[in-house]
Scaffold this motif. Structure first.
Motif, mmCIF file in Angstrom:
data_model
loop_
_atom_site.group_PDB
_atom_site.id
_atom_site.type_symbol
_atom_site.label_atom_id
_atom_site.label_comp_id
_atom_site.label_asym_id
_atom_site.label_seq_id
_atom_site.Cartn_x
_atom_site.Cartn_y
_atom_site.Cartn_z
ATOM 1 N N SER A 101 -3.721 7.415 -0.183
ATOM 2 C CA SER A 101 -2.439 6.761 -0.386
ATOM 3 C C SER A 101 -1.341 7.735 0.029
ATOM 4 O O SER A 101 -1.565 8.947 0.146
ATOM 5 C CB SER A 101 -2.265 6.367 -1.858
ATOM 6 N N VAL A 102 -0.136 7.217 0.257
ATOM 7 C CA VAL A 102 0.983 8.089 0.602
ATOM 8 C C VAL A 102 1.233 9.089 -0.521
ATOM 9 O O VAL A 102 1.510 10.271 -0.273
ATOM 10 C CB VAL A 102 2.248 7.255 0.883
ATOM 11 N N THR A 103 1.118 8.626 -1.752
ATOM 12 C CA THR A 103 1.288 9.521 -2.903
ATOM 13 C C THR A 103 0.304 10.683 -2.834
ATOM 14 O O THR A 103 0.672 11.849 -3.032
ATOM 15 C CB THR A 103 1.091 8.749 -4.221
ATOM 16 N N GLU A 104 -0.961 10.382 -2.546
ATOM 17 C CA GLU A 104 -1.986 11.427 -2.479
ATOM 18 C C GLU A 104 -1.693 12.395 -1.336
ATOM 19 O O GLU A 104 -1.881 13.614 -1.484
ATOM 20 C CB GLU A 104 -3.364 10.792 -2.300
ATOM 21 N N TRP A 105 -1.277 11.870 -0.177
ATOM 22 C CA TRP A 105 -0.965 12.749 0.937
ATOM 23 C C TRP A 105 0.128 13.746 0.565
ATOM 24 O O TRP A 105 0.044 14.936 0.863
ATOM 25 C CB TRP A 105 -0.531 11.934 2.155
ATOM 26 N N GLY A 130 4.481 3.961 -8.592
ATOM 27 C CA GLY A 130 4.576 4.650 -7.301
ATOM 28 C C GLY A 130 3.350 4.514 -6.429
ATOM 29 O O GLY A 130 3.469 4.304 -5.224
ATOM 30 N N SER A 131 2.158 4.656 -6.987
ATOM 31 C CA SER A 131 0.942 4.563 -6.192
ATOM 32 C C SER A 131 0.350 3.161 -6.310
ATOM 33 O O SER A 131 -0.164 2.778 -7.361
ATOM 34 C CB SER A 131 -0.096 5.594 -6.640
ATOM 35 N N LEU A 132 0.433 2.397 -5.231
ATOM 36 C CA LEU A 132 -0.115 1.042 -5.241
ATOM 37 C C LEU A 132 -1.631 1.088 -5.313
ATOM 38 O O LEU A 132 -2.258 0.198 -5.911
ATOM 39 C CB LEU A 132 0.346 0.297 -3.992
ATOM 40 N N PHE A 133 -2.245 2.106 -4.728
ATOM 41 C CA PHE A 133 -3.700 2.254 -4.817
ATOM 42 C C PHE A 133 -4.127 2.351 -6.285
ATOM 43 O O PHE A 133 -5.078 1.698 -6.714
ATOM 44 C CB PHE A 133 -4.152 3.517 -4.079
ATOM 45 N N GLU A 134 -3.434 3.177 -7.061
ATOM 46 C CA GLU A 134 -3.777 3.356 -8.467
ATOM 47 C C GLU A 134 -3.522 2.077 -9.259
ATOM 48 O O GLU A 134 -4.285 1.742 -10.166
ATOM 49 C CB GLU A 134 -2.985 4.523 -9.055
ATOM 50 N N HIS A 135 -2.452 1.369 -8.919
ATOM 51 C CA HIS A 135 -2.144 0.123 -9.622
ATOM 52 C C HIS A 135 -3.219 -0.931 -9.354
ATOM 53 O O HIS A 135 -3.631 -1.655 -10.272
ATOM 54 C CB HIS A 135 -0.774 -0.395 -9.182
ATOM 55 N N LEU A 136 -3.680 -1.016 -8.117
ATOM 56 C CA LEU A 136 -4.756 -1.949 -7.789
ATOM 57 C C LEU A 136 -6.054 -1.550 -8.480
ATOM 58 O O LEU A 136 -6.809 -2.410 -8.950
ATOM 59 C CB LEU A 136 -4.953 -1.995 -6.269
ATOM 60 N N GLU A 137 -6.304 -0.250 -8.556
ATOM 61 C CA GLU A 137 -7.512 0.224 -9.235
ATOM 62 C C GLU A 137 -7.480 -0.160 -10.709
ATOM 63 O O GLU A 137 -8.496 -0.585 -11.270
ATOM 64 C CB GLU A 137 -7.619 1.738 -9.090
ATOM 65 N N ALA A 138 -6.296 -0.030 -11.327
ATOM 66 C CA ALA A 138 -6.171 -0.405 -12.742
ATOM 67 C C ALA A 138 -6.379 -1.897 -12.948
ATOM 68 O O ALA A 138 -6.799 -2.334 -14.026
ATOM 69 C CB ALA A 138 -4.792 0.015 -13.259
ATOM 70 N N ALA A 139 -6.121 -2.677 -11.887
ATOM 71 C CA ALA A 139 -6.330 -4.128 -11.961
ATOM 72 C C ALA A 139 -7.747 -4.518 -11.570
ATOM 73 O O ALA A 139 -8.070 -5.708 -11.474
ATOM 74 C CB ALA A 139 -5.326 -4.844 -11.056
ATOM 75 N N GLY A 140 -8.613 -3.526 -11.343
ATOM 76 C CA GLY A 140 -10.004 -3.787 -11.005
ATOM 77 C C GLY A 140 -10.252 -4.066 -9.536
ATOM 78 O O GLY A 140 -11.306 -4.602 -9.174
#
Length: 231
Positions: free
Chosen positions: A77-81, A152-162
């Protein structure tokens, strides 16, 4: 040109490290023994090359070294980069809209009829500097709780949503101009952006996120490992 070579030499030697504010044009012209016109042309060339950054009303600075130099085959993710480069990620210009998918969106997601999705616009920052313009589309059905708690991190938000991201199909395009993105990222004339258009999939191969990320090329450098095919 002598001035260009000298500034690069002083930057490379550490005398003027990244982030250094250069002396005034008058002082630089006197230092290098050139006219103001010659100096300005040299600074213009250096700015186009990404060696210096000119900030209106503030001054000219030696550019920071590239924020990210990474293999583009790695999906972060951009956040991770930004975090992996030792910088603090941030977000400005955050807006969320809701709209029906266009015909192009439907084809990308594989929908036979229009569906509602979230349209998210953000400018991602690194230590406060705008570096990536993000436009993301997510079907509302994928996020039953919406964007509540999104930080901020959409990847993390999607992960939290399964719906963890497993991989993405990416199209890479150089962008010479965009009326909204270039001003938002403070891109100068003569510079370009790198656009990554990506459809992200979860582990079950279902499309969950369509994104268009515009990267500043003086900040992000990507590379790809290519191999000769086996005969």
């Amino acid at each position: 040109m002598l001035v260009i070579d000298r500034i690069k030499e002083m930057s490379g030697s550490g005398e003027w490290p990244p982030g250094t504010r250069l002396p005034s044009e008058f002082e630089l012209a006197k230092m290098f023994g050139v006219s103001r016109a010659t100096l300005r042309e040299a600074l213009r060339v250096l700015e186009e090359e990404g060696a210096v950054v000119r900030r209106h009303g503030i001054g000219t600075f030696i550019a920071e070294r590239s924020l990210v130099q990474a293999g583009i085959e790695q999906l972060f993710s951009v956040t991770e980069w930004i975090e992996r480069a030792g910088r603090k990620p941030g977000t400005i210009g955050f807006t969320v809209g809701e709209e029906l998918t266009t015909q192009e969106d439907q084809e990308s997601f594989g929908f036979s009829v229009p569906v509602e999705l979230y349209l998210i616009h953000r400018i991602r920052t690194a230590n406060g500097d705008p570096v990536v313009y993000c436009e993301d589309r997510v079907p509302k059905s994928i996020l039953p709780r919406g964007l509540h708690g999104f930080d901020g991190s959409l990847f993390e938000h999607l992960e939290a949503a399964g719906r963890s991201i497993a991989y993405a199909r990416t199209v890479i395009k150089p962008i010479a101009w965009h009326p909204e993105v270039f001003p938002a990222l403070d891109v100068k004339d003569g510079q370009a952006l790198l656009l990554l258009e990506q459809m992200h999939y979860d582990a079950s191969d279902s499309p969950v996120l369509l994104s268009a990320n515009y990267f500043r090329t003086d900040t992000f450098h990507f590379h790809v490992l290519r191999r000769r095919p086996k005969e």
